[in-house]
Motif scaffolding. Structure first.
Motif, PDB file in Angstrom:
ATOM      1  N   LEU A 167      80.510  24.478  25.782  1.00  0.00           N
ATOM      2  CA  LEU A 167      79.317  25.078  26.404  1.00  0.00           C
ATOM      3  C   LEU A 167      78.759  24.138  27.486  1.00  0.00           C
ATOM      4  N   PRO A 168      77.975  24.700  28.435  1.00  0.00           N
ATOM      5  CA  PRO A 168      77.279  23.830  29.411  1.00  0.00           C
ATOM      6  C   PRO A 168      76.353  22.857  28.682  1.00  0.00           C
ATOM      7  N   PRO A 169      76.093  21.680  29.237  1.00  0.00           N
ATOM      8  CA  PRO A 169      75.367  20.608  28.528  1.00  0.00           C
ATOM      9  C   PRO A 169      74.029  21.043  27.956  1.00  0.00           C
ATOM     10  N   ALA A 170      73.206  21.787  28.685  1.00  0.00           N
ATOM     11  CA  ALA A 170      71.883  22.155  28.182  1.00  0.00           C
ATOM     12  C   ALA A 170      71.996  23.062  26.961  1.00  0.00           C
ATOM     13  N   GLN A 171      72.910  24.027  27.048  1.00  0.00           N
ATOM     14  CA  GLN A 171      73.105  24.953  25.914  1.00  0.00           C
ATOM     15  C   GLN A 171      73.673  24.215  24.704  1.00  0.00           C
ATOM     16  N   LYS A 176      73.052  22.072  19.233  1.00  0.00           N
ATOM     17  CA  LYS A 176      73.187  20.935  18.315  1.00  0.00           C
ATOM     18  C   LYS A 176      71.857  20.613  17.646  1.00  0.00           C
ATOM     19  N   LEU A 177      70.815  20.568  18.460  1.00  0.00           N
ATOM     20  CA  LEU A 177      69.523  20.170  17.904  1.00  0.00           C
ATOM     21  C   LEU A 177      68.951  21.251  16.993  1.00  0.00           C
ATOM     22  N   LEU A 178      68.981  22.491  17.443  1.00  0.00           N
ATOM     23  CA  LEU A 178      68.294  23.545  16.699  1.00  0.00           C
ATOM     24  C   LEU A 178      69.128  24.091  15.535  1.00  0.00           C
ATOM     25  N   LYS A 179      70.434  24.273  15.773  1.00  0.00           N
ATOM     26  CA  LYS A 179      71.241  24.923  14.749  1.00  0.00           C
ATOM     27  C   LYS A 179      71.973  23.919  13.859  1.00  0.00           C
ATOM     28  N   LEU A 180      72.648  22.949  14.489  1.00  0.00           N
ATOM     29  CA  LEU A 180      73.444  22.039  13.665  1.00  0.00           C
ATOM     30  C   LEU A 180      72.566  21.019  12.959  1.00  0.00           C
ATOM     31  N   GLN A 181      71.571  20.453  13.687  1.00  0.00           N
ATOM     32  CA  GLN A 181      70.706  19.468  13.025  1.00  0.00           C
ATOM     33  C   GLN A 181      69.448  20.124  12.447  1.00  0.00           C
ATOM     34  N   LEU A 185      61.651  23.882  16.827  1.00  0.00           N
ATOM     35  CA  LEU A 185      61.578  23.935  18.285  1.00  0.00           C
ATOM     36  C   LEU A 185      60.764  22.762  18.838  1.00  0.00           C
ATOM     37  N   LYS A 186      59.695  22.439  18.138  1.00  0.00           N
ATOM     38  CA  LYS A 186      58.806  21.360  18.577  1.00  0.00           C
ATOM     39  C   LYS A 186      59.549  20.021  18.596  1.00  0.00           C
ATOM     40  N   GLU A 187      60.250  19.737  17.492  1.00  0.00           N
ATOM     41  CA  GLU A 187      61.002  18.479  17.404  1.00  0.00           C
ATOM     42  C   GLU A 187      62.086  18.432  18.476  1.00  0.00           C
ATOM     43  N   ALA A 188      62.786  19.557  18.619  1.00  0.00           N
ATOM     44  CA  ALA A 188      63.873  19.593  19.594  1.00  0.00           C
ATOM     45  C   ALA A 188      63.346  19.370  21.007  1.00  0.00           C
ATOM     46  N   ALA A 189      62.192  19.966  21.283  1.00  0.00           N
ATOM     47  CA  ALA A 189      61.592  19.785  22.608  1.00  0.00           C
ATOM     48  C   ALA A 189      61.243  18.325  22.828  1.00  0.00           C
ATOM     49  N   ALA A 190      60.716  17.670  21.792  1.00  0.00           N
ATOM     50  CA  ALA A 190      60.360  16.257  21.912  1.00  0.00           C
ATOM     51  C   ALA A 190      61.601  15.405  22.140  1.00  0.00           C
ATOM     52  N   VAL A 191      62.686  15.706  21.417  1.00  0.00           N
ATOM     53  CA  VAL A 191      63.894  14.887  21.520  1.00  0.00           C
ATOM     54  C   VAL A 191      64.559  15.086  22.878  1.00  0.00           C
ATOM     55  N   SER A 195      61.129  21.955  27.777  1.00  0.00           N
ATOM     56  CA  SER A 195      60.085  22.800  27.195  1.00  0.00           C
ATOM     57  C   SER A 195      60.653  23.694  26.108  1.00  0.00           C
ATOM     58  N   ILE A 196      59.754  24.179  25.264  1.00  0.00           N
ATOM     59  CA  ILE A 196      60.163  25.061  24.186  1.00  0.00           C
ATOM     60  C   ILE A 196      60.793  26.323  24.745  1.00  0.00           C
ATOM     61  N   ALA A 197      60.180  26.839  25.832  1.00  0.00           N
ATOM     62  CA  ALA A 197      60.681  28.077  26.422  1.00  0.00           C
ATOM     63  C   ALA A 197      62.104  27.905  26.917  1.00  0.00           C
ATOM     64  N   SER A 198      62.362  26.784  27.608  1.00  0.00           N
ATOM     65  CA  SER A 198      63.722  26.615  28.123  1.00  0.00           C
ATOM     66  C   SER A 198      64.710  26.387  26.980  1.00  0.00           C
ATOM     67  N   LEU A 199      64.272  25.770  25.877  1.00  0.00           N
ATOM     68  CA  LEU A 199      65.155  25.616  24.697  1.00  0.00           C
ATOM     69  C   LEU A 199      65.542  26.978  24.133  1.00  0.00           C
ATOM     70  N   LYS A 200      64.520  27.846  24.073  1.00  0.00           N
ATOM     71  CA  LYS A 200      64.784  29.192  23.545  1.00  0.00           C
ATOM     72  C   LYS A 200      65.822  29.914  24.402  1.00  0.00           C
ATOM     73  N   VAL A 201      65.634  29.789  25.702  1.00  0.00           N
ATOM     74  CA  VAL A 201      66.561  30.455  26.628  1.00  0.00           C
ATOM     75  C   VAL A 201      67.969  29.878  26.470  1.00  0.00           C
ATOM     76  N   ALA A 202      68.006  28.532  26.406  1.00  0.00           N
ATOM     77  CA  ALA A 202      69.318  27.871  26.289  1.00  0.00           C
ATOM     78  C   ALA A 202      70.015  28.308  24.996  1.00  0.00           C
ATOM     79  N   THR A 203      69.247  28.386  23.911  1.00  0.00           N
ATOM     80  CA  THR A 203      69.830  28.793  22.628  1.00  0.00           C
ATOM     81  C   THR A 203      70.364  30.212  22.703  1.00  0.00           C
ATOM     82  N   HIS A 204      69.560  31.085  23.324  1.00  0.00           N
ATOM     83  CA  HIS A 204      69.970  32.477  23.433  1.00  0.00           C
ATOM     84  C   HIS A 204      71.286  32.591  24.197  1.00  0.00           C
TER      85      HIS A 204
END
Lengths: 221, 216
Positions: A167-171, A176-181, A185-191, A195-204
């Motif tokens: 996958l592309p690096p952001a996705q 990895k952060l949200l599903k595997l570890q 969303l808050k923790e993943a955004a901090a790490v 932003s939370i919104a872009s994490l959601k988009v990347a995950t989708h």
């Protein structure tokens, strides 16, 4: 001279001997006194006739002896199938050495000695067999189909990892952060510093991409 | 596992007439007679040792031979007794005093032999002939006794085999001290008690199977 039981034992010799067996065995089935004596001399007669080849007498004897032997076996083992096998072992032994019974002597000690000896032997043998056996536990269970038993080396997990890596690096990072570890969303955004919104988009998008990659793979296969 | 009533039916159906065993003392006497016969035949074929009468005047030798013979007789009786289910399990103690006497004379003989003969003093030829006597006596006697006591296999195989082997060993030792000049007691004991251990092991292994086969 070692002590031998007297030639004419008292009527209840059955519950007195042999020394190792008689102390706590044999009381329940025999009642006491005259009844026990009658039963014992009856068995003695039946055995004498069985020795002469009277199969009717022999059947009656074995049918009466079996419950008595069972009552002895029950005291030494709780497992019903163990008890029944021990009883059969005793009956077979009686059959094999029925020529050793002397009708001039009481039947009880002869029977109790054989029963005690065979039951103890049988349980000892059973104990030895059991000590070598291992009980099956749920984790030992398996399924007959081959794929269920194949380890990670060739399983889907490997394909999934490869797909994630492609996958592309952001996705990839989002998955990895949200599903595997399993971060929130808050923790993943901090790490990750996004932003939370872009994490959601990347995950989708990542899930969509993975679905496409894995679907293609299974169609290939 | 078959049902117990079925087993009873099967056993009743195979209730052929059996000959009762004779009283144990009669059977012991019969076996001792066989033993006397074997030893007698050997005496005819091998010849009694030349110095027997002279040696019998030696009290130690006389006691040893008497103790050996007594051990043989008592062990035979106790083997036939203990092989029956309804006899006391203490019968194997019967030959104990005679055994103690016998073994104590072995000890003495070993000592005197050491002093008189010295370590290399036993000729191979005599040892080999001794061994021949040993085998010729103990093999037939063991076979006969084993056949006579086979019904003890499911009951007290250990005690019966031990007593039987002791009886054979003692009779063999008596025969040897009549025929040969060296004391071969240790060899006899190793031979016969080794055989006893073998019988006990075999009995434990094949006894139950043999029994089931016999009961079929």
């Amino acid at each position: 001279m070692p002590p031998e039981r007297s030639r004419r034992p008292p009527p209840l010799a059955l519950v007195e001997s042999p020394p190792s067996a008689g102390q706590d065995l044999g009381r329940s089935q025999f009642g006491s006194g005259a009844e026990a004596t009658a039963k014992e001399s009856d068995w003695s007669n039946l055995m004498a006739r069985a020795q002469a080849g009277d199969s009717g007498a022999y059947r009656r004897l074995l049918e009466q002896v079996a419950p008595y032997v069972r009552s002895l076996a029950v005291r030494m083992s709780r497992d019903p199938s163990d008890v029944e096998e021990a009883v059969q072992d005793v009956l077979l032994t009686i059959h094999a050495i029925r020529d050793t019974y002397d009708p001039r002597r009481p039947f009880g000690p002869w029977l109790v000695a054989i029963a005690h000896r065979r039951i103890v032997d049988w349980l000892r043998r059973r104990g030895r067999t059991r000590s070598r056996e291992t009980a099956m536990e749920p984790r030992h269970e398996t399924f007959p189909a081959r794929p269920t038993n194949i380890d990670e080396a060739s399983s889907d997990r490997r394909a999934l990892r490869a797909a994630v890596e492609s996958l592309p690096p952001a996705q990839r990072q989002a998955i990895k952060l949200l599903k595997l570890q399993q971060m929130s969303l808050k923790e993943a955004a901090a790490v990750s510093g996004t932003s939370i919104a872009s994490l959601k988009v990347a995950t989708h998008r990542a899930l969509k991409g993975l679905r496409r990659i894995l679907a293609g793979r299974s169609e290939d296969a | 596992m078959i049902a117990t009533p079925d087993l009873i039916n099967a056993l009743a159906a195979s209730a052929t007439p059996v000959r009762r065993l004779r009283p144990p003392l009669t059977r012991a006497a019969f076996w001792l007679l066989v033993a006397a016969l074997v030893v007698g035949l050997l005496a005819v074929s091998q010849g009694i040792r030349n110095d027997l009468l002279e040696r019998l005047r030696d009290p130690i030798f006389a006691i040893a031979i008497a103790a050996t013979l007594l051990t043989g007789i008592l062990a035979t009786i106790s083997a036939f007794m203990v092989s029956l289910p309804d006899r006391s399990r203490f019968w194997p103690l019967l030959p104990a005093p005679a055994v103690v006497l016998w073994f104590s004379t072995i000890g003495y003989q070993c000592l005197t032999d050491w002093v008189h003969l010295g370590p290399g003093g036993i000729a191979l030829g005599e040892t080999a002939r001794c061994f021949a006597t040993l085998a010729l006596t103990s093999l037939p006697l063991s076979l006969v006794l084993g056949m006579m006591l086979r019904h003890a296999a499911p009951l007290r195989p250990g005690a019966t085999a031990l007593m039987g082997s002791l009886a054979v060993a003692a009779i063999t030792a008596t025969a040897l001290s009549l025929f040969h000049e060296i004391d071969a007691t240790i060899m006899i004991l190793v031979w016969n008690l080794g055989a006893a251990a073998l019988f006990v092991a075999l009995g434990g292994l094949i006894g139950p199977r043999l029994l089931r086969w016999a009961a079929r």
